[in-house]
Enzyme design. Structure first.
Site, PDB file in Angstrom:
ATOM      1  N   LEU A  33       0.804  -1.217   0.000  1.00  0.00           N
ATOM      2  CA  LEU A  33       0.000   0.000   0.000  1.00  0.00           C
ATOM      3  C   LEU A  33       0.839   1.269   0.000  1.00  0.00           C
ATOM      4  O   LEU A  33       1.958   1.309   0.509  1.00  0.00           O
ATOM      5  CB  LEU A  33      -0.922   0.010   1.225  1.00  0.00           C
ATOM      6  N   GLY A  36      -1.835   6.499  -2.345  1.00  0.00           N
ATOM      7  CA  GLY A  36      -2.950   6.403  -3.283  1.00  0.00           C
ATOM      8  C   GLY A  36      -4.046   5.499  -2.735  1.00  0.00           C
ATOM      9  O   GLY A  36      -5.242   5.825  -2.809  1.00  0.00           O
ATOM     10  N   HIS A  37      -3.648   4.369  -2.154  1.00  0.00           N
ATOM     11  CA  HIS A  37      -4.626   3.475  -1.527  1.00  0.00           C
ATOM     12  C   HIS A  37      -5.295   4.167  -0.335  1.00  0.00           C
ATOM     13  O   HIS A  37      -6.508   4.057  -0.140  1.00  0.00           O
ATOM     14  CB  HIS A  37      -3.943   2.197  -1.031  1.00  0.00           C
ATOM     15  N   GLN A  61      -5.398 -12.970 -12.449  1.00  0.00           N
ATOM     16  CA  GLN A  61      -5.284 -11.797 -13.307  1.00  0.00           C
ATOM     17  C   GLN A  61      -3.853 -11.532 -13.766  1.00  0.00           C
ATOM     18  O   GLN A  61      -3.579 -10.542 -14.435  1.00  0.00           O
ATOM     19  CB  GLN A  61      -5.853 -10.560 -12.622  1.00  0.00           C
ATOM     20  N   LYS A 152      -6.047   5.579 -11.685  1.00  0.00           N
ATOM     21  CA  LYS A 152      -4.833   5.134 -12.373  1.00  0.00           C
ATOM     22  C   LYS A 152      -5.107   3.881 -13.193  1.00  0.00           C
ATOM     23  O   LYS A 152      -4.567   3.697 -14.267  1.00  0.00           O
ATOM     24  CB  LYS A 152      -3.693   4.883 -11.380  1.00  0.00           C
ATOM     25  N   LEU A 179      -3.327   9.663  -7.322  1.00  0.00           N
ATOM     26  CA  LEU A 179      -2.371  10.412  -6.505  1.00  0.00           C
ATOM     27  C   LEU A 179      -0.985  10.288  -7.122  1.00  0.00           C
ATOM     28  O   LEU A 179      -0.608   9.205  -7.596  1.00  0.00           O
ATOM     29  CB  LEU A 179      -2.358   9.900  -5.065  1.00  0.00           C
ATOM     30  N   MET A 187       1.472   7.191  -8.202  1.00  0.00           N
ATOM     31  CA  MET A 187       1.785   6.240  -7.145  1.00  0.00           C
ATOM     32  C   MET A 187       1.342   4.848  -7.570  1.00  0.00           C
ATOM     33  O   MET A 187       0.241   4.655  -8.086  1.00  0.00           O
ATOM     34  CB  MET A 187       1.084   6.642  -5.851  1.00  0.00           C
TER      35      MET A 187
END
Length: 282
Positions: A33, A36-37, A61, A152, A179, A187
Site C-alpha cells: 500500500l 494512493g490506496h 489476473q 490510475k 495520486l 503512485m
C-alpha cells in the site's frame, strides 16, 4: 480494526452492521500500500459509515507467473497504514478461501465486450476476466453499498463498472483521482521495484502524458502519439501503447471529441511495466 480471513466470518460481522443501518464502503487492494490506496480509504470514510479494505494478490489476473511471484508484499506495514487510516474491517483471505477449487478451476466468463479487447486487454489476454472473477467474489463477500477504486487503473474501473451492470449489483462505483509523487509519477505498488536510476527515468511517463494533453487538438493525434512514443523510447522505455480514448466507452479515438476522454499509456522500464493516464474534458 478487525481482521477476517474467512468469507463466512466477515459476512456475519458485516451483516450485523447492515442490520444497524450502517452504509458499507469497500476498497479492494493487492497490498504493497501507498498513499494512493489511503486516499481511497479517506474517500470511503467521508461517504460511508463502515470502511472495509481487502488485501489479496489475485493469481487469475496475472498473465506472467513471474510477475505474480515478484508482486511486492509489505503486509505488516500495510496493516499499520490501514489501522492508522481508520479502516474498520480488513479482509485478508488466502487463495484457498477465494478459490476453493483452485485458481485453475473453471470460472464464469463475463461479457465485457470491446473494453477488454483493447489497450491492457490486447497486451494481457484474459487479465480482465481474472479481474472480473475476483472482484465479483469480493463483492459477494463484502456486499458493499459503495466501491472505491483509483483512476490510475482507468480501464479496470470501466471493467468493474460493466461487471456491476452484468451482475445487477446495486453497489455504487466511485472512481477516485490518481495520486502522484511530487515529480508527477503516479503512485503504484510497482514503483517499489524500480532502481534509483529507473525511478528517476519513470517520471517521463507522466511528463509525456501531460505534454500530449497540453498539445491535444493543436495537430493530428497520430503525430502526438508518434512523438510521445519517441519521447518514451528516448528516455529508456519500451512502450506498449499511447492512445486517446473515449472516457465513456473506451473507444480509441483518432481526434478529440466532445465529452470525457482519457490519454492512456503503458511502457516497460526494464522488467517493470508501468501504466498511467490523464483525463480530458468532462
Amino acid at each position: 480494526m478487525y481482521l477476517f480471513k474467512r468469507v463466512a466470518d466477515l459476512g456475519q460481522a458485516l451483516g450485523q452492521e447492515k442490520k444497524a443501518g450502517k452504509r458499507i464502503g469497500f476498497a479492494p487492494t493487492m497490498g504493497a500500500l501507498h498513499q494512493g490506496h489511503i486516499s481511497l480509504i479517506q474517500s470511503a470514510k467521508q461517504e460511508t459509515d463502515i470502511v472495509v479494505a481487502s488485501i489479496f494478490v489475485n493469481p487469475t489476473q496475472f498473465n506472467d507467473p513471474k510477475d505474480f511471484e515478484k508482486y511486492p508484499s509489505t503486509l505488516e506495514q500495510d496493516i499499520l497504514l490501514l489501522t492508522a487510516a481508520g479502516v474498520d474491517y480488513l479482509f485478508l483471505p488466502s487463495v484457498a478461501e477465494m478459490y476453493p477449487a483452485g485458481p485453475d478451476a473453471e470460472h464464469p466468463h463475463y461479457d465485457f465486450g470491446y473494453i477488454e479487447s483493447v489497450l491492457e486487454g490486447a497486451y494481457r489476454p484474459n487479465h480482465f476476466q481474472g479481474v472480473g472473477i475476483i472482484v465479483h467474489k469480493l463483492l459477494e463477500a463484502v456486499r458493499p453499498d459503495d466501491l472505491f477504486m483509483g483512476q490510475k487503473d482507468f480501464q479496470q474501473c470501466m471493467i468493474v463498472k460493466r461487471l456491476l451492470e452484468i451482475t445487477g449489483s446495486s453497489t455504487q462505483l466511485h472512481i477516485c483521482p490518481t495520486l502522484r509523487e511530487a515529480d508527477g509519477l503516479a503512485m503504484s505498488s510497482r514503483n517499489m521495484r524500480l532502481t534509483p536510476g529507473q525511478r528517476a527515468t519513470a517520471v517521463e511517463i507522466s511528463r509525456t502524458l501531460q505534454w500530449v494533453k497540453d498539445n491535444l487538438g493543436t495537430r493530428p493525434f497520430s503525430g502526438l502519439r508518434a512523438e510521445g512514443l519517441a519521447r518514451l523510447e528516448d528516455a529508456g522505455f519500451a512502450p506498449d501503447y499511447l492512445e486517446l480514448a473515449s472516457g465513456n466507452d473506451l473507444r480509441l479515438l483518432d481526434a478529440p471529441e466532445d465529452g470525457p476522454m482519457a490519454i492512456l499509456v503503458a511502457a516497460r522500464l526494464g522488467d517493470i511495466r508501468l501504466i498511467d493516464n490523464m483525463t480530458v474534458g468532462s
